[in-house]
Design a protein around this motif. Structure first.
Motif, short mmCIF file in Angstrom:
data_model
loop_
_atom_site.label_atom_id
_atom_site.label_comp_id
_atom_site.label_asym_id
_atom_site.label_seq_id
_atom_site.Cartn_x
_atom_site.Cartn_y
_atom_site.Cartn_z
N GLY A 73 66.61 -5.60 56.08
CA GLY A 73 67.40 -4.49 55.56
C GLY A 73 66.74 -3.83 54.37
N GLN A 74 66.15 -4.64 53.49
CA GLN A 74 65.47 -4.08 52.32
C GLN A 74 64.26 -3.24 52.73
N VAL A 75 63.55 -3.70 53.75
CA VAL A 75 62.39 -2.95 54.22
C VAL A 75 62.82 -1.61 54.83
N LEU A 76 63.87 -1.62 55.65
CA LEU A 76 64.34 -0.37 56.25
C LEU A 76 64.88 0.57 55.18
N TYR A 77 65.51 0.02 54.17
CA TYR A 77 65.97 0.87 53.07
C TYR A 77 64.77 1.49 52.34
N ARG A 78 63.70 0.74 52.22
CA ARG A 78 62.49 1.27 51.59
C ARG A 78 61.91 2.43 52.41
N VAL A 79 62.03 2.35 53.73
CA VAL A 79 61.60 3.48 54.57
C VAL A 79 62.39 4.72 54.19
N GLU A 81 63.77 5.36 51.33
CA GLU A 81 63.31 5.80 50.00
C GLU A 81 62.03 6.62 50.11
N MET A 82 61.07 6.13 50.89
CA MET A 82 59.80 6.82 51.03
C MET A 82 59.97 8.15 51.74
N THR A 200 53.56 2.71 54.32
CA THR A 200 53.64 2.55 52.86
C THR A 200 55.01 2.07 52.41
N SER A 201 55.76 1.46 53.31
CA SER A 201 57.15 1.08 52.99
C SER A 201 57.43 -0.40 53.17
N ASP A 202 56.42 -1.24 53.06
CA ASP A 202 56.57 -2.70 53.16
C ASP A 202 56.81 -3.20 54.58
N LEU A 203 56.78 -2.32 55.57
CA LEU A 203 56.93 -2.77 56.95
C LEU A 203 55.63 -3.45 57.37
N PRO A 204 55.68 -4.70 57.81
CA PRO A 204 54.44 -5.39 58.20
C PRO A 204 53.71 -4.66 59.32
N GLY A 205 52.39 -4.69 59.27
CA GLY A 205 51.59 -4.06 60.31
C GLY A 205 51.91 -4.61 61.68
N GLY A 206 52.04 -3.73 62.66
CA GLY A 206 52.31 -4.14 64.03
C GLY A 206 53.78 -4.12 64.39
N VAL A 207 54.68 -4.09 63.41
CA VAL A 207 56.11 -4.08 63.72
C VAL A 207 56.49 -2.78 64.43
N ALA A 208 55.95 -1.67 63.95
CA ALA A 208 56.15 -0.38 64.63
C ALA A 208 54.78 0.22 64.89
N ASN A 209 54.57 0.67 66.11
CA ASN A 209 53.30 1.28 66.52
C ASN A 209 53.61 2.61 67.17
#
Length: 289
Positions: A73-79, A81-82, A200-209
């Protein structure tokens, strides 16, 4: 002060495994705006790019699904924000891609930001709402909990270049699944810009492509891929939608069929896609003597 320097043209690439590669084929295709002017040359993804994206999504799945719901949830919220920080740029992108007035584009971008926040809030509530304790006969307790399905192939809406994309991508990530997205064929540039936000929003690489190119060319490879567990056909070409469902059935994939008309992404969101990308695991445990 005047200058004779040339503007730096932007290169639009794929987004795979947290990086921005060109298509392995070296191909690209022209992208025009709503006013028919040339805006860019986007990468024309290939079958190999689909395989690379699926491999990246599969490798990232255990870490993303194993993260706490609060962290997701924090990562998606960061998206959100960005995306908020680049709001003006996305308004311009939506105007150019969809040909809407700036006020309408601003409303669509604001809705996309709010949509990320909405799904961020659901990450730690999915289990409570979709799970259950089930009545059984006998000295047993039985409960069901939702778990992420796996890698989800998403054919993004063709008309709604940003909000429609967020509407189908955010619930995949909220459930703990990973995604391979084929962006709108004619309007791919907002999707590539969104990929930069994700990176640039803390989402780990590969989670979304995010892949750009011809939907009819890439979709069959996603539908038939053995490491794709689910498929969203919202943006599938009408003429191949049934073939994609049959290919997905061969791999026992979960499928959201192509609707008769592209849904309005500005409608109030619901739990449809959160339910679609989770599987219920039922556990039995003895109680009593």
């Amino acid at each position: 002060m005047t200058t004779d320097r040339l503007a730096v043209a932007k290169t639009y690439k794929l987004y795979v495994g947290g990086a921005f590669p060109r298509s392995e084929s070296g191909r690209s295709y022209p992208v025009t705006g709503a006013d028919a002017t040339l805006r860019a040359h986007a990468a024309l993804a290939s079958r190999k790019d689909v395989r690379d994206a699926v491999s990246a999504a599969r490798a990232a799945f255990s870490g993303w699904s194993g993260a706490t719901a609060y962290n997701r949830g924090q990562v998606l919220y960061r998206v959100a924000e960005m995306l908020q920080g680049r709001r003006a740029q996305f308004v311009d992108e939506v105007v150019a891609a969809e040909g809407v007035r700036p006020q309408r584009a601003a409303a669509l971008v604001d809705a996309a930001i709010d949509r990320w926040v909405w799904y961020a809030g659901w990450t730690d509530k999915i289990t409570s709402v979709l799970g259950s304790v089930n009545p059984v006969a006998g000295p047993m307790v039985n409960w069901s909990t939702p778990e992420p399905t796996g890698v989800v192939g998403v054919l993004a809406p063709q008309e709604s270049s940003l909000l429609g994309l967020v509407d189908v991508l955010a619930p995949v990530l909220a459930t703990g699944c990973t995604a391979v997205v084929v962006a709108s064929q004619e309007r791919p540039l907002p999707a590539v810009e969104l990929a930069e936000v994700l990176a640039t929003s803390d989402l780990p690489g590969g989670v979304a492509n995010v892949l750009t190119g011809r939907t009819a060319e890439l979709a069959p490879w996603l539908a038939a891929h053995g490491e794709v567990q689910a498929l969203d056909l919202v943006g599938a070409p009408t003429e191949i939608a049934a073939d994609l469902e049959r290919a997905a059935a061969d791999g026992v994939k979960r499928v959201l069929p192509r609707p008769a008309a592209e849904p309005d992404p500005a409608r109030t969101p619901d739990l449809t896609r959160l339910r679609a990308w989770t599987e219920l695991k039922t556990v039995w445990h003895p109680v009593g003597r």
